[in-house]
Design an enzyme around this catalytic site. Structure first.
Site, PDB file in Angstrom:
ATOM      1  N   TYR A 252       0.841  -1.363   0.196  1.00  0.00           N
ATOM      2  CA  TYR A 252       0.164   0.025   0.078  1.00  0.00           C
ATOM      3  C   TYR A 252       0.797   1.313  -0.002  1.00  0.00           C
ATOM      4  CZ  TYR A 252      -3.943  -3.187   1.323  1.00  0.00           C
ATOM      5  OH  TYR A 252      -4.996  -4.135   1.102  1.00  0.00           O
TER       6      TYR A 252
ATOM      7  N   LYS B 223       3.602 -15.438   2.646  1.00  0.00           N
ATOM      8  CA  LYS B 223       3.444 -16.248   1.335  1.00  0.00           C
ATOM      9  C   LYS B 223       4.797 -16.544   0.975  1.00  0.00           C
ATOM     10  CE  LYS B 223       0.970 -17.726  -2.014  1.00  0.00           C
ATOM     11  NZ  LYS B 223       0.205 -18.944  -1.998  1.00  0.00           N
TER      12      LYS B 223
ATOM     13  N   ASP C 136      -2.541 -17.928   2.405  1.00  0.00           N
ATOM     14  CA  ASP C 136      -4.078 -18.627   1.587  1.00  0.00           C
ATOM     15  C   ASP C 136      -4.509 -19.690   2.524  1.00  0.00           C
ATOM     16  OD1 ASP C 136      -1.408 -19.626   1.153  1.00  0.00           O
ATOM     17  OD2 ASP C 136      -1.958 -20.260  -1.029  1.00  0.00           O
TER      18      ASP C 136
ATOM     19  N   ASP D 148      -5.284  -6.762   6.083  1.00  0.00           N
ATOM     20  CA  ASP D 148      -6.336  -6.006   5.514  1.00  0.00           C
ATOM     21  C   ASP D 148      -7.316  -6.783   5.132  1.00  0.00           C
ATOM     22  OD1 ASP D 148      -8.007  -4.085   4.667  1.00  0.00           O
ATOM     23  OD2 ASP D 148      -6.796  -3.639   2.986  1.00  0.00           O
TER      24      ASP D 148
ATOM     25  N   ASP E 196     -10.959  -8.490   7.726  1.00  0.00           N
ATOM     26  CA  ASP E 196     -12.466  -8.346   7.168  1.00  0.00           C
ATOM     27  C   ASP E 196     -12.961  -9.867   7.366  1.00  0.00           C
ATOM     28  OD1 ASP E 196     -12.055  -5.600   6.553  1.00  0.00           O
ATOM     29  OD2 ASP E 196     -12.867  -5.905   4.802  1.00  0.00           O
TER      30      ASP E 196
END
Ligand code: NAD
Length: 363
Positions: free
Chosen positions: A142, A191, A223, A247, A251
């Protein structure tokens, strides 16, 4: 105690939910004899409309010079076509960076009263959901280089993902220290089978591990983590991860607890001046309809009292009031499950705020 709180109402449902949180803070002010002053700050779409900038420098200064910041949410379809670096969400990224808040802490805890609002099977929910996601907030993709260019007649977009050892170490420490205060289980999510930045992440976490021998450190690919959060969330105590993974996972974690409208967050850096906000966005689909759930924002205000102002009793008083109102069967639409419709009462944002304020008692 005298505290100056910078208040960002923002866009969409932001002004509605922040309005209810301020009523709660006013009640605490009255009951406990504190003096809270509020400094209004324009950020997001409303700041673009007023100042042509999602976070003008003087607005950032107001935040940096406050004792802490309470934020609703920013953004909405009205500003969808605004250029990338002037979008409402850029104001938020600049605020986080300007305040130096590198650690975002999001609890994923199911309220017993809302178990039926979770989309997960009862057999999974019954095992318990109570973990925290510690997310790195001011680094990673970001905040990397962003570019769109035309190559051989077609548009090509690029977003850069970079982490330094120092950035990983400081958030890693927050992860270990949070785990030390809980059940001493830390899951580092990355990852590393694909990304260099994740391989560095993993190696820094393992170096830090020797300083926290009581904490059981595990690694998980992002994942797999997304899958495990819905398969068996009871396995997690503290998750530490980088900005974008955090992020997305937070959620997902919020949803399994019933509603995104329930979850508060705190963002802290090297000082006590923190940024407190619900984890949801500006919900343009329900803005102005008195339908928003203000509890995530109200619990964010409670976190501000607890973590930035050392007012644990006052924070407990707010959390107890939320619990009492849920016990009494009041629900906003997002937390009213089909099973609860018979015996619960549907209320709007203002009424939910009023009920919580009324139920705040000095312990
Ligand atoms: P959102 O979180 O705003 O909404 C997702 C869904 O959850 C919607 O159906 C919405 O009605 C519901 N919802 C969210 N908060 C709720 C609440 N308090 N009570 C009841 N229901 C609630 O996400 P989105 O729709 O993807 O984004 C809308 C805008 O918000 C976008 O412009 C986005 O960029 C922005 N956004 C801002 C922030 C922030 O300010 N921190 C965070 C995320 C998204």
């Amino acid at each position: 105690m005298q505290k100056n709180i910078a208040v960002i109402r923002g866009d969409g449902i932001g002004p509605e939910i922040v309005g209810e949180a301020l009523k709660v803070l006013d009640k605490i002010f009255d009951l406990y004899g504190h003096n809270f002053t509020y400094t209004d700050v324009d950020m997001g779409g409303c700041a673009i409309d007023k100042w042509g900038d999602p976070l003008p420098a003087e607005m950032l200064d107001k935040c940096v010079n406050s004792d802490s910041v309470l934020l609703g949410a920013v953004g909405g379809p009205k500003w969808n076509d605004v250029a990338g670096n002037m979008r409402p969400e850029k104001g938020l990224l600049r605020l986080r960076a300007g305040m130096g808040v590198y650690s975002n802490n999001r609890p994923a805890k199911i309220w017993k009263q809302l178990a039926s609002a979770s989309p997960l099977k009862e057999s999974i929910v019954d095992k318990g959901i109570d973990f925290i996601i510690v997310r790195e907030l001011i680094g990673g993709i970001y905040f990397g280089e962003h570019m769109t260019e035309t190559v051989d007649g077609e548009k090509v977009a690029f977003d850069g993902l970079k982490y330094s050892e120092k950035e990983i170490e400081r958030i890693g420490r927050i992860g270990f220290e949070t785990a030390m205060k809980r059940n001493k289980k830390l899951c580092s999510v990355e990852k590393s089978n694909v990304l260099d930045s994740s391989r560095l992440w993993k190696s820094v976490m393992h170096s830090l591990s020797s300083e926290y021998p009581e904490v059981k450190l595990t690694d998980m690919l992002v994942d797999n983590c997304a899958m495990q959060i819905v398969k068996d969330p009871s396995q997690f105590d503290v998750i530490v991860t980088e900005n974008m993974f955090g992020d997305i996972l937070s959620d997902e974690a919020s949803m399994i607890t019933g509603s995104i409208g329930m979850i508060p967050s705190s963002s802290l850096g090297a000082t006590k001046c923190g940024l407190y906000e619900p984890i949801h966005g500006s919900a343009p689909d329900i803005a102005g309809k008195d339908m928003a759930n203000p509890i995530g924002t109200i619990l964010s205000a409670a976190m501000m009292l607890r973590f930035s102002f050392d007012m644990a009793d006052e924070a407990d008083a707010i959390e107890n009031a939320v619990s009492a109102v849920l016990d009494a069967g009041y629900r906003t639409g997002d937390i009213l499950s089909a099973e609860d419709k018979e015996h619960c009462t549907l209320v709007g944002c203002r009424e939910m705020g009023r009920l919580i304020t009324e139920n705040i008692k000095k312990g």
